[in-house]
Design an enzyme around this catalytic site. Structure first.
Site, PDB file in Angstrom:
ATOM      1  CE  LYS A  47      23.778 -12.143  30.331  1.00  0.00           C
ATOM      2  NZ  LYS A  47      24.564 -13.133  30.850  1.00  0.00           N
ATOM      3  NE  ARG A  86      28.935 -14.719  26.207  1.00  0.00           N
ATOM      4  CZ  ARG A  86      27.570 -14.863  26.389  1.00  0.00           C
ATOM      5  NH1 ARG A  86      26.658 -14.150  25.766  1.00  0.00           N
ATOM      6  NH2 ARG A  86      27.185 -15.998  27.097  1.00  0.00           N
ATOM      7  NE  ARG A 128      19.690 -21.067  31.368  1.00  0.00           N
ATOM      8  CZ  ARG A 128      20.345 -19.967  30.945  1.00  0.00           C
ATOM      9  NH1 ARG A 128      20.030 -18.691  31.292  1.00  0.00           N
ATOM     10  NH2 ARG A 128      21.639 -20.121  30.489  1.00  0.00           N
ATOM     11  NE  ARG A 131      21.043 -21.979  26.889  1.00  0.00           N
ATOM     12  CZ  ARG A 131      21.617 -20.888  27.103  1.00  0.00           C
ATOM     13  NH1 ARG A 131      20.734 -19.849  27.083  1.00  0.00           N
ATOM     14  NH2 ARG A 131      22.739 -20.487  27.090  1.00  0.00           N
ATOM     15  NE  ARG A 184      27.209 -21.505  28.985  1.00  0.00           N
ATOM     16  CZ  ARG A 184      25.991 -21.948  29.616  1.00  0.00           C
ATOM     17  NH1 ARG A 184      25.881 -22.984  30.029  1.00  0.00           N
ATOM     18  NH2 ARG A 184      25.036 -21.082  29.692  1.00  0.00           N
TER      19      ARG A 184
HETATM   20  P1  ADP Z   1      24.473 -17.564  28.831  1.00  0.00           P
HETATM   21  O1  ADP Z   1      25.167 -16.178  29.029  1.00  0.00           O
HETATM   22  O2  ADP Z   1      23.414 -17.640  29.487  1.00  0.00           O
HETATM   23  O3  ADP Z   1      25.293 -18.622  29.014  1.00  0.00           O
HETATM   24  P2  ADP Z   1      23.807 -16.923  25.948  1.00  0.00           P
HETATM   25  O4  ADP Z   1      22.487 -17.282  25.546  1.00  0.00           O
HETATM   26  O5  ADP Z   1      23.994 -15.313  26.232  1.00  0.00           O
HETATM   27  O6  ADP Z   1      23.813 -17.731  27.632  1.00  0.00           O
HETATM   28  O7  ADP Z   1      25.013 -17.549  25.021  1.00  0.00           O
HETATM   29  C1  ADP Z   1      24.970 -18.820  24.820  1.00  0.00           C
HETATM   30  C2  ADP Z   1      26.356 -19.087  24.227  1.00  0.00           C
HETATM   31  O8  ADP Z   1      26.127 -18.526  22.754  1.00  0.00           O
HETATM   32  C3  ADP Z   1      27.684 -18.822  24.575  1.00  0.00           C
HETATM   33  O9  ADP Z   1      28.272 -19.517  25.652  1.00  0.00           O
HETATM   34  C4  ADP Z   1      28.588 -18.477  23.535  1.00  0.00           C
HETATM   35  O10 ADP Z   1      29.021 -19.604  23.051  1.00  0.00           O
HETATM   36  C5  ADP Z   1      27.560 -18.000  22.498  1.00  0.00           C
HETATM   37  N1  ADP Z   1      27.464 -16.514  22.767  1.00  0.00           N
HETATM   38  C6  ADP Z   1      26.400 -15.699  22.714  1.00  0.00           C
HETATM   39  N2  ADP Z   1      26.684 -14.463  22.831  1.00  0.00           N
HETATM   40  C7  ADP Z   1      27.978 -14.238  22.331  1.00  0.00           C
HETATM   41  C8  ADP Z   1      28.642 -13.098  22.201  1.00  0.00           C
HETATM   42  N3  ADP Z   1      28.525 -11.862  22.257  1.00  0.00           N
HETATM   43  N4  ADP Z   1      30.200 -13.564  21.482  1.00  0.00           N
HETATM   44  C9  ADP Z   1      30.501 -14.610  21.444  1.00  0.00           C
HETATM   45  N5  ADP Z   1      29.610 -15.856  21.700  1.00  0.00           N
HETATM   46  C10 ADP Z   1      28.379 -15.643  22.208  1.00  0.00           C
END
Ligand code: ADP
Length: 198
Positions: free
Chosen positions: A14, A89, A128, A134, A146
């Site tokens: 994404k 999400r 990654r 990260r 996740r």
């Molecule tokens: P990825 O989708 O690659 O795991 P993100 O950078 O989108 O990584 O998100 C990392 C973390 O941030 C998620 O595992 C979650 O804990 C938190 N997070 C991000 N966006 C949301 C959201 N919309 N609602 C709840 N938690 C979120």
């Protein structure tokens, strides 16, 4: 306005595709993951709370992320549109976003999902993790957590948009440029329809 939800599990690509889409369509990129990581880096109270959850592969509460998105949408009132990345999400987040956009006189144009299977995701995230620094990408157990959060809480968000006739998907495995082309095709078809309606 062109408001796109870019959807898919962690590691689906994404972030990569968002970057290319914002350049091409002149959109504002809103990634809740990035916003949360800046809160953590700045050491805010919100960041400290979020970090505990993120370090365990869990989602941050809906009110927190909806609040962050609301601030950003209001900051960019004159934007040509937004790409939402990593948000919504959960179904309540999707409902919150609908309400927020409606209050601002606009709506979601479409959700486009990147389809990638679990094995490929784990491989990509571990890779990654080697370069991104990260912490949530460096531990296989956390990655699985996740993906599990995604499958239980996030996957239903696709049905939410399908119910509104706004769901599309493209194959997220293969060449980055090819995937980008597929995404653009969906978006251009949608823009044409938007133009016809005017
Ligand atoms: P990825 O989708 O690659 O795991 P993100 O950078 O989108 O990584 O998100 C990392 C973390 O941030 C998620 O595992 C979650 O804990 C938190 N997070 C991000 N966006 C949301 C959201 N919309 N609602 C709840 N938690 C979120």
């Amino acid at each position: 306005m062109l408001n796109i939800v870019l959807f898919g599990p962690p590691g689906a690509g994404k972030g990569t595709q968002s970057q290319k889409l914002i350049d091409k369509y002149n959109l504002i990129h809103l990634s809740t993951g990035d916003l949360l990581r800046s809160e953590i880096a700045a050491g805010t109270k919100l960041g400290l709370e979020a970090k505990k959850l993120m370090d365990n592969g869990l989602l941050v509460p809906d009110e927190v992320v909806i609040g962050m998105i609301e601030n950003k949408v209001k900051e960019h009132r004159r934007a040509g549109g937004f790409i939402f990345d990593g948000f919504p999400r959960t179904v309540p987040q999707a409902q919150g976003l609908d309400k927020l956009l409606q209050d601002n006189g606009t709506e979601i144009s479409c959700m486009i999902a990147l389809r990638v299977d679990d094995e490929e995701l784990t491989k990509r995230l571990l890779l990654r993790g080697k370069t991104s620094g990260r912490p949530d990408d460096q531990n296989e157990e956390l990655i699985r957590k996740r993906v599990q959060e995604y499958n239980t809480k996030t996957a239903p968000v696709a049905d939410y948009y399908a119910g509104q006739g706004k769901y599309f998907s493209v194959d997220g495995i293969g060449d980055i440029e090819e995937i980008f082309k597929d995404l653009c095709q969906k978006i251009d078809a949608l823009k044409e329809k938007q133009e016809e309606k005017k």
